[in-house]
Design an enzyme around this catalytic site. Structure first.
Site: not given
Ligand code: BG6
Length: 488
Positions: A151, A181, A185, A219, A238, A243, A329
């Site tokens: 992405k 991704h 998971k 996060e 993002d 996701h 964030k």
């Molecule tokens: C990424 C985003 O795709 O996923 C990031 O660009 C984010 O901003 C991250 O922090 C979170 O992924 P994970 O696997 O650490 O939860």
């Protein structure tokens, strides 16, 4: 070493062209992941050709890979395993051009011998990805190959359609693997197992029994060195359009006719088609104080580092059930949960003050951490006189199973699937274009960003957004601590 069951890996040895090989994702996830997949015997043979703008030679790339494994690998790289892996690495700087890349791939294929497959991993931003696609075309590397894309898949509907058109000029759709991704998971895949391998929950998985759903991914981390990327992206593009919506589709889809890529994509796309356009009135955009003073950020930036929104899936199963999504964030905690609140009983015979309803309705909660957890919370009687109620819970923790070492990191799982040509956990052009389409009203008229303090849960207006419900996070009660090992 653990025995790998037949059929989990690709049939043929693989030549990986890793574009963006010296970048952040490559160092954090892709090189350590490829190392694990090769070492654990998941791939019958593998050569990795790093490609990037950096002017390195093969030894320079090996040194970078070793450092990445030491810094970010979750499993120790022993000397013998490292020596084998290092021998599988090669490097071609972009400046060397298509012919040099074609020659390196041919060399790698000769060294593997027999029938091989190519996998091109484009770990670069969209513009660079399109030039890489053209380079691969020029180098004659399209046949017998698959391409993994990262992405962002566009920034709005028009750019997503144009990106897909340009990709399709070189690769056919069945060669393209768009990675998200979160779908790699383990706990995300477990949503499918939980829903469709059990008879207990599916009958109540609908608007008659479910009051609302929360997908909450706060996060604690900030931007690190990603301010340029983030300034052009923001939290919605993002995390949400990628996701969170993908996870929502696994949670909300109908049972597919089989666990195959086409039936699964079909059901996910039906969810996306049923989603109502996002109404800017149902969105809270936030920005943490101090963001505008960070290096690489416009001092008047309007980019959101936080987003919470309400969305709706207007179909027979979900009409009227609000889905609340939140991510951002520099928030108070790092969590990834899906929380499903069931409807409260129509009438309570429990006396006022008994405690019923005091801690919200009964809930089913999935924790999407690698060490997955699940919890079903409900009211039960507190021991003693009278009828006082307490919130109790049934909890499952992957940590208690002794199988946590078998978890494949999301990228490992997805790279392996792409090598096998399995699209089940990848997103499709159609799905992505539809998600940009429902996002259009928000992208065209975003509400103003509201400031929030780092370490908080976002701007105050998030509470109005979910009212009369409440955010499930922060949890009122902590997860049960993992059980001690037997004899521990
Ligand atoms: C990424 C985003 O795709 O996923 C990031 O660009 C984010 O901003 C991250 O922090 C979170 O992924 P994970 O696997 O650490 O939860």
């Amino acid at each position: 070493m653990r025995k790998i069951p037949p059929g989990v890996g690709p049939k043929h040895p693989q030549v990986v062209v890793l574009v963006g090989a010296t970048g952040d994702l490559s160092r954090r996830k892709l090189l350590p992941g490829l190392f694990h997949l090769s070492r654990a015997g998941f791939i019958p043979g593998c050569r990795i050709i790093g490609v990037s703008l950096d002017d390195l030679d093969a030894d320079g790339f090996r040194a970078l890979a070793r450092e990445a494994l030491d810094q970010f690998g979750t499993r120790r790289a022993g000397d013998a395993d490292w020596a084998t892996f290092a021998g599988d690495l090669d490097y071609v700087p972009l400046s060397a051009g298509a012919a040099a890349l074609g020659a390196a791939v041919a060399r790698a294929e000769r060294s593997l011998g027999g029938e091989t497959r190519r996998i091109h991993y484009l770990s670069v931003p969209p513009n660079a990805a399109l030039s890489a696609v053209r380079l691969l075309g020029e180098a004659g590397l399209v046949a017998q190959s698959r391409v993994i894309m990262e992405k962002p898949f566009g920034t709005d509907l028009a750019s997503a359609v144009s990106l897909n058109d340009q990709l399709h000029a070189v690769f056919s759709e069945d060669q393209i693997f768009r990675i998200d991704h979160f779908l790699g998971k383990e706990p995300a895949q477990n949503i499918l197992a939980f829903r469709f391998a059990n008879g207990l929950f599916e009958p109540i998985w609908n608007r008659n029994f479910i009051d609302h759903v929360q997908i909450d991914v706060p996060e604690t981390l900030g931007l690190g060195r990603r301010s340029a990327f983030y300034e052009a992206t923001g939290a919605y593009r993002d995390m949400v359009v990628t996701h969170l919506f993908q996870i929502l589709a696994f949670m909300a889809m109908e049972a597919p006719t089989s666990l195959e890529p086409v039936p699964i994509s079909e059901e996910k796309n039906k969810v996306f088609r049923s989603m109502l356009p996002i109404d800017p009135k149902d969105v809270v955009r936030g920005q943490y104080t101090g963001y505008r003073a960070e290096a690489g950020v416009d001092p008047e930036s309007d980019v959101e580092t936080f987003i919470a929104l309400k969305c709706a899936i207007d179909n027979w199963r979900w009409a009227g059930v609000p889905f609340f999504l939140r991510t951002g964030k520099r928030l108070a905690e790092g969590q990834r949960i899906i929380s499903i609140a069931f409807r409260e009983p129509p009438k309570s015979m429990f006396p006022v003050g008994s405690g019923v309803g005091a801690q919200g309705p009964d809930h089913l909660t999935f924790d999407l951490a690698d060490a997955a957890k699940m919890s079903l919370s409900f009211y039960g009687k507190r021991p003693g006189p009278g009828m006082r109620l307490d919130k109790q819970s049934l909890q499952f923790s992957m940590n208690d199973t002794g199988l946590i070492g078998d978890v494949l990191e999301a990228y490992e799982r997805l790279i392996l699937d792409a090598m096998r040509g399995d699209h089940t956990l990848f997103t499709t052009a159609e799905g992505i274009e539809r998600l940009w389409q429902v996002s259009t009203p928000l992208l065209e008229a975003p509400p103003p960003v509201r400031l929030y303090e780092p370490g908080s849960w976002g701007p105050k207006s998030i509470h109005q957004l979910v009212a009369p419900h409440a955010w499930r996070l922060p949890f009122e009660r902590a997860w049960r601590a993992p059980a001690l090992p037997v004899g521990g």
